[in-house]
Write a protein that holds these residues in place. Structure first.
Motif: not given
Ligand code: ADP
Ligand code: MG
Length: 261
Positions: A54-59
């Protein structure tokens, strides 16, 4: 020519910046998950992005891949040559993106070779698996990843680790300049992880810029030249040796005991 023999144009200089991000902000449903990310990536670098769930890596990877647009801030791509192979006017380099495997739902029938060939669709024009160039590329990349025997298998029949390697194949089959890999070794056994890291080493030596996310501190992050610690903001950025300290890990995860040190 093997996919591992593909040589990119020589970089203008080893320090040429490829991606320059400034004050990137992004979130979901009005809640920010990335706040003020500024990061420069040089051509040919290999960077690990480390952070808790949930730290934003994928985002962050999705923003770099162009799959989502930041709310604010800028992301600028520099190309080394004046003639570029990019099709957009944003100067984006040729990108290979590997999503986090658990985010994919395989509710439709498709074989391993078809999944990989789809990455070549734009380049080959026709349906990719009816095209000889595409078939050769797919077979080549499957061989590099030791997956030739899986070519005709349905992807949904594969284990998570096997699916990951298929997605790595798909991300590299079109010979990208920039590879964005979302947790490429999560769930992989030791042997598979080493295979994946070897393939990435080979690509890196050929000048491919690599950014990957990981949870694996000792098996992956510690072996990368540069590690960026992320938790909504960039908390640390530098060499693995300097970054992977107990103090930093405490700050990022809140707990050192839970980490595989
Ligand atoms: P990580 O890859 O580090 O686990 P993400 O980038 O997946 O983190 O997610 C960062 C935050 O954004 C998390 O709190 C996650 O729940 C939220 N999040 C990610 N994708 C979505 C989405 N499509 N809709 C709503 N919230 C999201
Ligand atoms: Mg993620």
């Amino acid at each position: 020519m093997s996919i591992m023999d593909h040589a990119l144009p020589p970089p203008a200089s080893t320090t040429a910046t490829m991606i320059s991000m400034r004050n990137i902000v992004y979130g979901y449903s009005h809640v920010p998950v990335l706040e003020g990310i500024s990061l420069d990536v040089r051509r040919g670098e290999k960077i690990g992005i480390l952070g808790p769930n949930g730290s934003g890596k994928s985002t962050l990877l999705k923003i770099i891949a162009g799959l989502i647009k930041p709310w604010s801030g800028s992301i600028v791509f520099s190309t080394t040559t004046t003639t570029t192979t990019t099709t957009t006017n944003s100067n984006r380099p040729v990108i290979g993106y590997m999503p986090q495997v658990e985010s994919i739902d395989w509710d439709f029938p498709i074989t391993v070779e078809e999944v990989i060939a789809l990455a070549l669709w734009k380049r080959s024009g026709a349906m990719p698996w009816s095209n000889r160039y595409a078939r050769e590329k797919v077979s080549d990349v499957l061989e590099v990843l030791g997956m030739s025997r899986y070519a005709k298998r349905q992807i949904r029949e594969l284990s998570g680790g096997e699916q990951q390697r298929v997605f790595l194949a798909r991300a590299i089959v079109h010979e990208p300049e920039l590879l964005l890999l979302d947790e490429p070794t999560s769930g992989a056994d030791h042997h598979t992880r080493e295979d994946i890291l070897n393939v990435l080493d080979g690509l890196s030596k050929r000048g491919v810029t690599i950014m990957l996310t990981t949870h694996d501190i000792s098996g992956v992050a510690s072996r990368l030249p540069r590690v960026v610690c992320l938790n909504r903001r960039i908390l640390a950025d530098g060499s693995a040796k300097d970054i992977l300290t107990q103090d930093n890990l405490l700050r990022i995860y809140g707990l050192v005991d839970s980490m595989r040190l």
